[in-house]
Design a protein around this motif. Sequence first.
Motif, PDB file in Angstrom:
ATOM      1  N   ASN A 191       0.809  -1.225   0.000  1.00 26.16           N
ATOM      2  CA  ASN A 191       0.000   0.000   0.000  1.00 26.16           C
ATOM      3  C   ASN A 191       0.840   1.272   0.000  1.00 26.16           C
ATOM      4  OD1 ASN A 191      -2.671  -1.189   0.218  1.00 26.16           O
ATOM      5  ND2 ASN A 191      -2.035  -1.864   2.238  1.00 26.16           N
ATOM      6  N   HIS A 192       2.158   1.146   0.016  1.00 22.30           N
ATOM      7  CA  HIS A 192       3.070   2.301   0.073  1.00 22.30           C
ATOM      8  C   HIS A 192       2.716   3.238   1.218  1.00 22.30           C
ATOM      9  CE1 HIS A 192       4.190   0.858  -3.846  1.00 22.30           C
ATOM     10  NE2 HIS A 192       3.002   1.103  -4.316  1.00 22.30           N
ATOM     11  N   GLY A 193       2.182   2.709   2.306  1.00 15.80           N
ATOM     12  CA  GLY A 193       1.922   3.529   3.481  1.00 15.80           C
ATOM     13  C   GLY A 193       0.802   4.537   3.347  1.00 15.80           C
ATOM     14  N   ALA A 194       0.029   4.459   2.270  1.00 16.70           N
ATOM     15  CA  ALA A 194      -1.075   5.418   2.123  1.00 16.70           C
ATOM     16  C   ALA A 194      -2.381   4.656   1.952  1.00 16.70           C
ATOM     17  CB  ALA A 194      -0.833   6.316   0.923  1.00 16.70           C
ATOM     18  N   PRO A 228      -5.705  -1.190  -4.275  1.00 13.28           N
ATOM     19  CA  PRO A 228      -6.703  -2.151  -4.749  1.00 13.28           C
ATOM     20  C   PRO A 228      -6.359  -3.586  -4.360  1.00 13.28           C
ATOM     21  CG  PRO A 228      -5.243  -1.501  -6.526  1.00 13.28           C
ATOM     22  CD  PRO A 228      -4.887  -0.634  -5.365  1.00 13.28           C
ATOM     23  N   VAL A 229      -7.400  -4.405  -4.256  1.00 13.60           N
ATOM     24  CA  VAL A 229      -7.215  -5.798  -3.858  1.00 13.60           C
ATOM     25  C   VAL A 229      -6.541  -6.559  -5.000  1.00 13.60           C
ATOM     26  CG1 VAL A 229      -8.414  -7.881  -3.137  1.00 13.60           C
ATOM     27  CG2 VAL A 229      -9.247  -5.666  -2.393  1.00 13.60           C
ATOM     28  N   PRO A 230      -5.389  -7.222  -4.717  1.00 16.88           N
ATOM     29  CA  PRO A 230      -4.684  -7.905  -5.798  1.00 16.88           C
ATOM     30  C   PRO A 230      -5.502  -9.035  -6.431  1.00 16.88           C
ATOM     31  CG  PRO A 230      -3.610  -8.281  -3.675  1.00 16.88           C
ATOM     32  CD  PRO A 230      -4.710  -7.327  -3.434  1.00 16.88           C
ATOM     33  N   GLY A 231      -5.202  -9.311  -7.693  1.00 15.97           N
ATOM     34  CA  GLY A 231      -5.977 -10.286  -8.465  1.00 15.97           C
ATOM     35  C   GLY A 231      -6.011 -11.675  -7.852  1.00 15.97           C
ATOM     36  N   PHE A 232      -4.883 -12.089  -7.244  1.00 16.38           N
ATOM     37  CA  PHE A 232      -4.876 -13.474  -6.738  1.00 16.38           C
ATOM     38  C   PHE A 232      -5.840 -13.635  -5.576  1.00 16.38           C
ATOM     39  CE2 PHE A 232      -1.729 -11.573  -3.924  1.00 16.38           C
ATOM     40  CZ  PHE A 232      -1.866 -12.272  -2.740  1.00 16.38           C
ATOM     41  N   VAL A 233      -6.059 -12.556  -4.809  1.00 15.97           N
ATOM     42  CA  VAL A 233      -7.013 -12.637  -3.703  1.00 15.97           C
ATOM     43  C   VAL A 233      -8.423 -12.799  -4.249  1.00 15.97           C
ATOM     44  CG1 VAL A 233      -7.969 -11.416  -1.718  1.00 15.97           C
ATOM     45  CG2 VAL A 233      -5.534 -11.262  -2.198  1.00 15.97           C
ATOM     46  N   LEU A 282     -10.661   0.749   9.103  1.00 19.64           N
ATOM     47  CA  LEU A 282      -9.804   0.540  10.274  1.00 19.64           C
ATOM     48  C   LEU A 282      -8.573  -0.291   9.930  1.00 19.64           C
ATOM     49  CD1 LEU A 282      -9.752   0.750  13.519  1.00 19.64           C
ATOM     50  CD2 LEU A 282     -10.544  -1.593  13.426  1.00 19.64           C
ATOM     51  N   THR A 283      -8.788  -1.405   9.218  1.00 19.07           N
ATOM     52  CA  THR A 283      -7.667  -2.300   8.934  1.00 19.07           C
ATOM     53  C   THR A 283      -6.692  -1.672   7.948  1.00 19.07           C
ATOM     54  OG1 THR A 283      -9.055  -3.379   7.288  1.00 19.07           O
ATOM     55  CG2 THR A 283      -8.867  -4.447   9.431  1.00 19.07           C
ATOM     56  N   MET A 284      -7.199  -0.880   6.993  1.00 17.11           N
ATOM     57  CA  MET A 284      -6.297  -0.192   6.069  1.00 17.11           C
ATOM     58  C   MET A 284      -5.454   0.820   6.833  1.00 17.11           C
ATOM     59  SD  MET A 284      -6.299  -1.297   3.022  1.00 17.11           S
ATOM     60  CE  MET A 284      -5.513   0.015   2.109  1.00 17.11           C
ATOM     61  N   GLY A 285      -6.081   1.467   7.819  1.00 15.84           N
ATOM     62  CA  GLY A 285      -5.325   2.385   8.669  1.00 15.84           C
ATOM     63  C   GLY A 285      -4.203   1.671   9.404  1.00 15.84           C
ATOM     64  N   LEU A 286      -4.493   0.451   9.876  1.00 17.11           N
ATOM     65  CA  LEU A 286      -3.468  -0.337  10.571  1.00 17.11           C
ATOM     66  C   LEU A 286      -2.332  -0.701   9.617  1.00 17.11           C
ATOM     67  CD1 LEU A 286      -5.619  -2.849  12.676  1.00 17.11           C
ATOM     68  CD2 LEU A 286      -4.310  -0.913  13.516  1.00 17.11           C
ATOM     69  N   ALA A 287      -2.696  -1.118   8.400  1.00 22.04           N
ATOM     70  CA  ALA A 287      -1.687  -1.600   7.448  1.00 22.04           C
ATOM     71  C   ALA A 287      -0.805  -0.469   6.941  1.00 22.04           C
ATOM     72  CB  ALA A 287      -2.363  -2.301   6.271  1.00 22.04           C
ATOM     73  N   THR A 288      -1.319   0.756   6.947  1.00 21.07           N
ATOM     74  CA  THR A 288      -0.546   1.866   6.396  1.00 21.07           C
ATOM     75  C   THR A 288       0.036   2.760   7.486  1.00 21.07           C
ATOM     76  OG1 THR A 288      -2.588   3.120   6.200  1.00 21.07           O
ATOM     77  CG2 THR A 288      -1.850   1.961   4.240  1.00 21.07           C
ATOM     78  N   PHE A 289      -0.092   2.331   8.749  1.00 19.67           N
ATOM     79  CA  PHE A 289       0.405   3.107   9.893  1.00 19.67           C
ATOM     80  C   PHE A 289      -0.221   4.498   9.981  1.00 19.67           C
ATOM     81  CE2 PHE A 289       3.823   0.023   9.050  1.00 19.67           C
ATOM     82  CZ  PHE A 289       3.766  -0.652  10.251  1.00 19.67           C
ATOM     83  N   HIS A 290      -1.441   4.626   9.483  1.00 19.25           N
ATOM     84  CA  HIS A 290      -2.222   5.846   9.710  1.00 19.25           C
ATOM     85  C   HIS A 290      -3.518   5.417  10.386  1.00 19.25           C
ATOM     86  CE1 HIS A 290       0.277   7.209   6.244  1.00 19.25           C
ATOM     87  NE2 HIS A 290       0.374   8.258   7.019  1.00 19.25           N
ATOM     88  N   PRO A 291      -3.421   4.899  11.608  1.00 18.92           N
ATOM     89  CA  PRO A 291      -4.602   4.295  12.212  1.00 18.92           C
ATOM     90  C   PRO A 291      -5.799   5.240  12.220  1.00 18.92           C
ATOM     91  CG  PRO A 291      -2.890   4.688  13.850  1.00 18.92           C
ATOM     92  CD  PRO A 291      -2.269   4.875  12.522  1.00 18.92           C
ATOM     93  N   ALA A 292      -6.870   4.780  11.615  1.00 21.47           N
ATOM     94  CA  ALA A 292      -8.094   5.580  11.580  1.00 21.47           C
ATOM     95  C   ALA A 292      -8.937   5.194  12.779  1.00 21.47           C
ATOM     96  CB  ALA A 292      -8.846   5.283  10.287  1.00 21.47           C
ATOM     97  N   MET A 293      -9.423   6.194  13.490  1.00 23.08           N
ATOM     98  CA  MET A 293     -10.252   5.913  14.644  1.00 23.08           C
ATOM     99  C   MET A 293     -11.702   5.857  14.208  1.00 23.08           C
ATOM    100  SD  MET A 293      -8.168   5.599  17.100  1.00 23.08           S
ATOM    101  CE  MET A 293      -8.621   6.075  18.737  1.00 23.08           C
ATOM    102  N   VAL A 294     -12.167   4.659  13.934  1.00 20.34           N
ATOM    103  CA  VAL A 294     -13.569   4.510  13.580  1.00 20.34           C
ATOM    104  C   VAL A 294     -14.326   4.315  14.874  1.00 20.34           C
ATOM    105  CG1 VAL A 294     -15.225   3.230  12.209  1.00 20.34           C
ATOM    106  CG2 VAL A 294     -12.884   3.454  11.424  1.00 20.34           C
ATOM    107  N   GLN A 295     -15.092   5.326  15.254  1.00 19.01           N
ATOM    108  CA  GLN A 295     -15.672   5.306  16.592  1.00 19.01           C
ATOM    109  C   GLN A 295     -16.882   4.399  16.722  1.00 19.01           C
ATOM    110  OE1 GLN A 295     -14.509   6.208  19.369  1.00 19.01           O
ATOM    111  NE2 GLN A 295     -12.690   7.114  18.477  1.00 19.01           N
TER     112      GLN A 295
END
Lengths: 128, 333
Positions: free
Chosen positions: A25-28, B152-157, B237-250
């Motif tokens: 995801n390149h961190g974004a 985007p979700v990779p093709g193999f998934v 939320l999980t994308m926030g975790l994976a990209t180290f920009h944790p989103a606070m979904v309340q």
Amino acid sequence: MNDKGMIIAGLIIFFTIFTFPIWYNHGAAAPPPEPELSQKAKAAKTCVEDTAYMRTEHMHLLNQWRNTAVRDGLREYTGKDGKTYEVSLSNTCLDCHSNKEQFCDRCHNYASVTPYCWDCHTYPKEKM
Amino acid sequence: MNADYLSSLIAVVVLGLIAYAGVAMAGLNGFFGVFVPYLALVLFVIGFTRRVLGWAGSAVPFRIPTTCGQEKSLPWIKQAKIDNPSTKTGVVLRMFFEVLLFRSLFRNTRATLNENGRLSYKWVLWLWAFALMFHYCFLLVVLRHLRFFTEPVPGFVKMLEGVDGMLQIGLPVMRISGVLLLVAATLLLLRRILLPKVRYISRPADYFPLFLIIGIAGTGIFMRYFTKVDVVKIKELTMGLATFHPAMVQDGIGALFYSHLFLVSILLAYIPNSKLMHMGGVFLSPTRNLANNSRAVRHINPWNHPVKVHTYEEYEDDFREKMIEAGLPVEKE
């Protein structure tokens, strides 16, 4: 036996695969999708059920509708608010939600969902 | 009833409830949604590395492969090249079958006394079958979860999702691997509980991971098919975790999701400290990854202390004259 080099190489390969989501995801994070309502849907204010229910249960409802309409021939659905709707994807759902690309596809693509509605149904020409 | 599995079951249920109550009642979304998963990740990476480096530093001076067939011998005696490898190729093949197809479980036997009171061994494939089913379903489930961690979700998934949902049962479509994972984990658990000999050697460390995985699969299946959760918000939320920009979904995500996430975090942190480390250990077992060439190659213990020796020739050099005087025979005059 001294396989330290190979073991560390294996460890690096493992962590490279394990951290796939981080470097892919390149961190974004892509912004979450915002489904757009068509004019008609906006005017109607409410769907056959309330928004929260539709958000999480629409697939389940559609499956029920498919079964009652196609298998039992029952074409009437009464919502929790007492209103009655015709059980039909093309005539009821798509009447308001005529903008598949801005409405259905946005969340479905984001969550990697490929509904098989369109295996049988055709969707209306895009209009806003 | 047995305290070993009962305590594990209670532990998993309590852990699930802690996260559920923590979110539903105390509103600790950030704690269970962001802090705990990151903590688990750090514990996993550090713990995993430490365990593997610890093994890498262990001494393996000699060849100790388990010999499961005829070793390399005289040319007319047929060697079991995979079960008793003498070359690197043989070892690679042996490891390949071990890691991907669980060859050693395939050899599983059960000892029983037959009617005449004689001991007999029977080839039993159940453990091998359940283990294959369990591990590959788990792999598929983990890979399918990449849809929450990539955009985007990779093709193999997507391809895996398509194959996994090909039965098109219900909506959302039933994923075969998820159901089979729960079935296989339950079968492995029943094996431990119902077979007396296996129960005798089973400890909480065996039951806990099984209950944990059953809990994870159970909450996942429950969220997908029964009490629905908002998938788009979860991906935020999980994308926030994976990209180290944790989103606070309340709000909007059901508390059950946090139970699921918490149990997964526990599993991740638990792996390096438990038998689950076999995922790394299987590659490093000296009884599997060494060639049996002890008769062809001399393996010298690398840390043998250099011993100072005093040979007979040197002894004779030291005392030759005295020996000749005393009339003792000498080799060199």
